[in-house]
Design a protein around this motif. Structure first.
Motif, mmCIF file in Angstrom:
data_model
loop_
_atom_site.group_PDB
_atom_site.id
_atom_site.type_symbol
_atom_site.label_atom_id
_atom_site.label_comp_id
_atom_site.label_asym_id
_atom_site.label_seq_id
_atom_site.Cartn_x
_atom_site.Cartn_y
_atom_site.Cartn_z
ATOM 1 N N HIS A 160 1.167 -1.293 0.117
ATOM 2 C CA HIS A 160 -0.317 0.341 -0.312
ATOM 3 C C HIS A 160 0.878 0.847 0.051
ATOM 4 N N PHE A 161 1.815 0.758 0.673
ATOM 5 C CA PHE A 161 2.443 2.298 1.065
ATOM 6 C C PHE A 161 4.051 2.565 -0.290
ATOM 7 N N ASN A 213 -6.111 6.673 -0.458
ATOM 8 C CA ASN A 213 -4.908 6.402 -1.272
ATOM 9 C C ASN A 213 -5.774 5.318 -1.945
ATOM 10 N N GLU A 214 -6.201 3.528 -1.401
ATOM 11 C CA GLU A 214 -6.703 3.259 -2.752
ATOM 12 C C GLU A 214 -7.392 3.890 -3.773
ATOM 13 N N VAL A 215 -7.686 5.010 -3.696
ATOM 14 C CA VAL A 215 -8.496 5.450 -4.967
ATOM 15 C C VAL A 215 -7.274 6.269 -5.680
ATOM 16 N N LEU A 216 -6.478 6.173 -4.904
ATOM 17 C CA LEU A 216 -4.957 7.554 -5.514
ATOM 18 C C LEU A 216 -4.297 6.576 -6.426
ATOM 19 N N GLN A 217 -3.946 5.464 -5.422
ATOM 20 C CA GLN A 217 -2.791 4.888 -6.035
ATOM 21 C C GLN A 217 -3.182 4.523 -7.384
ATOM 22 N N VAL A 273 -0.305 8.712 -6.942
ATOM 23 C CA VAL A 273 0.274 9.940 -6.223
ATOM 24 C C VAL A 273 -0.761 9.187 -4.979
ATOM 25 N N PHE A 274 0.085 9.312 -3.990
ATOM 26 C CA PHE A 274 -0.468 9.661 -3.117
ATOM 27 C C PHE A 274 -0.376 10.791 -2.302
ATOM 28 N N TYR A 275 -1.689 10.501 -0.448
ATOM 29 C CA TYR A 275 -1.485 11.607 0.664
ATOM 30 C C TYR A 275 -0.870 11.058 2.016
ATOM 31 N N PRO A 276 0.028 11.519 1.954
ATOM 32 C CA PRO A 276 0.862 10.744 3.377
ATOM 33 C C PRO A 276 0.961 11.015 3.889
ATOM 34 N N ASP A 277 -0.090 11.775 4.617
ATOM 35 C CA ASP A 277 -0.506 11.312 6.011
ATOM 36 C C ASP A 277 -1.184 10.535 6.517
#
Lengths: 94, 500
Positions: free
Chosen positions: A66-67, B128-132, B136-140
């Protein structure tokens, strides 16, 4: 819907790992039952313990994926052996 | 169903705004939205139950509910996932609990200007599953990553595990829409509160709406930063036989200057004792594993691989022993989801296992004072464990704290288990005294009461005026200006003083 008999799903006999830790399934550490007199551990069938353990590994693998696209391991960095710990497990380069 | 604890008139007006399906008065709906994971006076649960739960889906609905609360002088408490470790989402005066979970739309993914616009009930993991697929990534990335929500992250000014690399919530939210306590809607952020990251027009208001714990308004939309999805992750855990060596090594790692450095965490001896007792990764570690530093890197492959080599060199050269890939990678992956861990503690008197809730008293502290604070905090915990028999010391960690600047200050936590079933007025009073003492040590050493949770909890909140000095008077003025009727989460942060 399925059923099971708890008696047929008893875990293997425990072996002692440390003073206060036992192990019935490989890699599954459990508190010594003597320390769980106030709140005894509930009976869990063996298949359910296996399910929980497998889910845990699935969960960790999922988190890695995931990361980031991949996980870099220390073994692929071309470092001298003493940088990698005496007996620490290191994934070999792929 | 039992009779609603609110008047028929208020209920009818709420139903008129939201529809009956979005106005809940049954006991499960209200009692399940009473506490958060922070220790809670379970013996006084009824004191904190909201009278009614509302679940809006739009900003307009939030506006109407807030205006109604003002007109009827009814307290209103915003709540997102309820995973906070301060008491922001815990009602102190009953009233309306406004739950944003149905405000869960992703409004816009802008790959040109690299933003995503969301409602506050969106969870970061699901986002982030939607963004993958977009790369891109929302890193919070809080320890509650799978269950917390954007709105709560804003209200608590959340802290991210990978903040040294990507920043924390206040850095990652570019702008937001806020419904003020009077029902007025504003946008704050760069300029007009759109997608601009940096502006110098007039006063900077954005940060005012981070960390207010639901006392200044309700975030109803946020424009979030998008970063390239990391190609590579690297985690290394090093062990040490003594704290001093681990402390110096932690300093060296955090001052490495590596841009991909996402975080360095120092676990002290008490933490290792706890982990060796109850964590599968540490139970069989040899006795000379007394402290641990954990390091994580994220970035492109071209960045992370050479940076990983440098981390391994620093760890080795400063006295650390690499704990291996399984511990390093497995333990790091587990840190994204600490809320999934069942919690138990041990009674010092008998060693017996009892169910305990996890309380982490946090502070922001400079690197220079970490050893001394560690000794003083554990001494405090020890006194209360001996004196009351319902607490357990689960150790301390120090985690690099600055956004993009990990070298100078740390989020420091002491984790204490509490046997909540044994709480009564005497034990709860003892616990709040313990917290006051812990917070006082942080202030004595030039730190802040909290780096990430908030300081609304009983005990430490009493020291907020001491920490902030004259700035607290300004905050009270702001609270009174924005919330003239004191309806927005009343009783929190001693803001009642603003109306005296």
């Amino acid at each position: 819907m399925f059923g099971f008999r708890l008696a047929a799903q008893r875990p293997p006999a425990a072996r002692r790992i440390k003073d206060d830790v036992i192990m019935r399934f490989d890699h599954v550490y459990e508190v010594d039952p003597d320390l769980m007199q106030t709140y005894p551990q509930q009976d869990i069938p063996a298949w359910d313990t296996a399910r929980i353990v497998d889910s845990r590994w699935d969960h960790l693998a999922w988190m890695h994926q995931h990361f980031a696209d991949r996980v870099v391991s220390a073994g692929e960095l071309g470092l001298p052996p003493d940088y990698l710990g005496d007996d620490a497990g290191v994934t070999p380069p792929t | 169903m039992s009779a609603p604890p609110i008047s028929d008139a208020l209920y009818d007006e709420l139903v008129g705004i939201l529809g009956a399906d979005n106005v809940l008065v049954d006991k499960p709906a209200r009692y399940n939205r009473t506490r958060v994971p922070a220790p809670f006076p379970v013996h006084r649960w009824d004191d904190h139950v909201p009278d009614v739960v509302v679940l809006p889906t739009t900003t307009d609905e939030v506006v109407e509910v807030v205006k109604l609360a003002n007109r009827t002088r009814t307290p209103i408490v915003p709540r997102a996932a309820g995973t906070g470790l301060a008491d922001g989402a815990v009602p102190l005066r009953h009233g309306i609990l406004l739950d944003v979970k149905r405000m869960n739309r992703i409004r816009d993914i802008d790959m040109t200007d690299r933003t995503v616009t969301v409602q506050p009930g969106v969870n970061m993991l699901k986002l982030n599953e939607v963004l993958q697929p977009y790369g891109v990534f929302y890193p919070d990335n809080p320890a509650s990553y799978p269950c917390s929500m954007v709105g709560g992250r804003i209200g608590t000014s959340g802290w991210s595990l990978i903040g040294a690399r990507y920043g924390h919530t206040k850095d990652l939210v570019i702008s937001l829409e806020v419904v003020l306590p009077t029902g007025k809607v504003i946008r704050v952020g760069g300029g007009a509160g759109g997608k601009v990251r940096k502006s110098s027009t007039a006063l900077t208001l954005k940060e005012l709406f981070f960390g207010h714990q639901g006392t200044l308004g309700i975030a109803t939309e946020a424009v979030l930063e998008l970063v390239p999805r990391p190609e590579a992750e690297f985690a290394a855990f090093f062990s040490y036989s003594d704290y001093d060596t681990a402390y110096r090594s932690c300093g060296a790692l955090s001052k490495s200057g590596l841009a991909t450095l996402a975080g360095v965490v120092l676990f002290d001896e008490w933490k290792l004792d706890y982990l060796r007792r109850d964590d599968e990764a540490y139970i069989e570690q040899p006795s000379d594993v007394r402290c641990v530093n954990a390091v994580a890197l994220y970035g492109t492959d071209a960045e992370v691989v050479p940076a990983a080599r440098r981390v391994m060199e620093i760890g080795h050269d400063t006295g650390g022993r690499y704990l291996g890939d399984e511990v390093s990678q497995g333990d790091w992956a587990a840190r994204h989801d600490r809320y999934a861990i069942p919690l138990h503690g041990r009674l010092r008197s008998s060693g017996q296992v009892v169910p305990m809730s996890w309380h982490c008293e946090d502070a922001a502290l400079n690197y220079s004072v970490l050893p001394q604070v560690r000794e003083e905090w554990h001494a405090i915990a020890d006194r209360y464990i001996e004196g009351y028999g319902i607490f357990d010391d689960w150790g301390m960690f120090a985690y690099t704290n600055g956004s993009h600047a990990p070298w100078g200050d740390y989020l420091v936590e002491i984790d204490i288990g509490i046997w909540e079933q044994k709480l009564d007025d005497e034990n709860w009073a003892a616990w709040t005294r313990c917290k006051t003492e812990i917070a006082a040590v942080a202030l004595k050493h030039g730190g802040s009461i909290t780096a990430c949770h908030g300081a609304t909890r009983a005990g430490e909140v009493d020291l907020v005026p001491s920490e902030l000095g004259g700035a607290f008077d300004v905050m009270k003025d702001i609270k009174r200006l924005l919330d003239p009727n004191n309806v927005m989460n009343p009783g929190k942060y001693l803001f009642d003083q603003a109306y005296e």
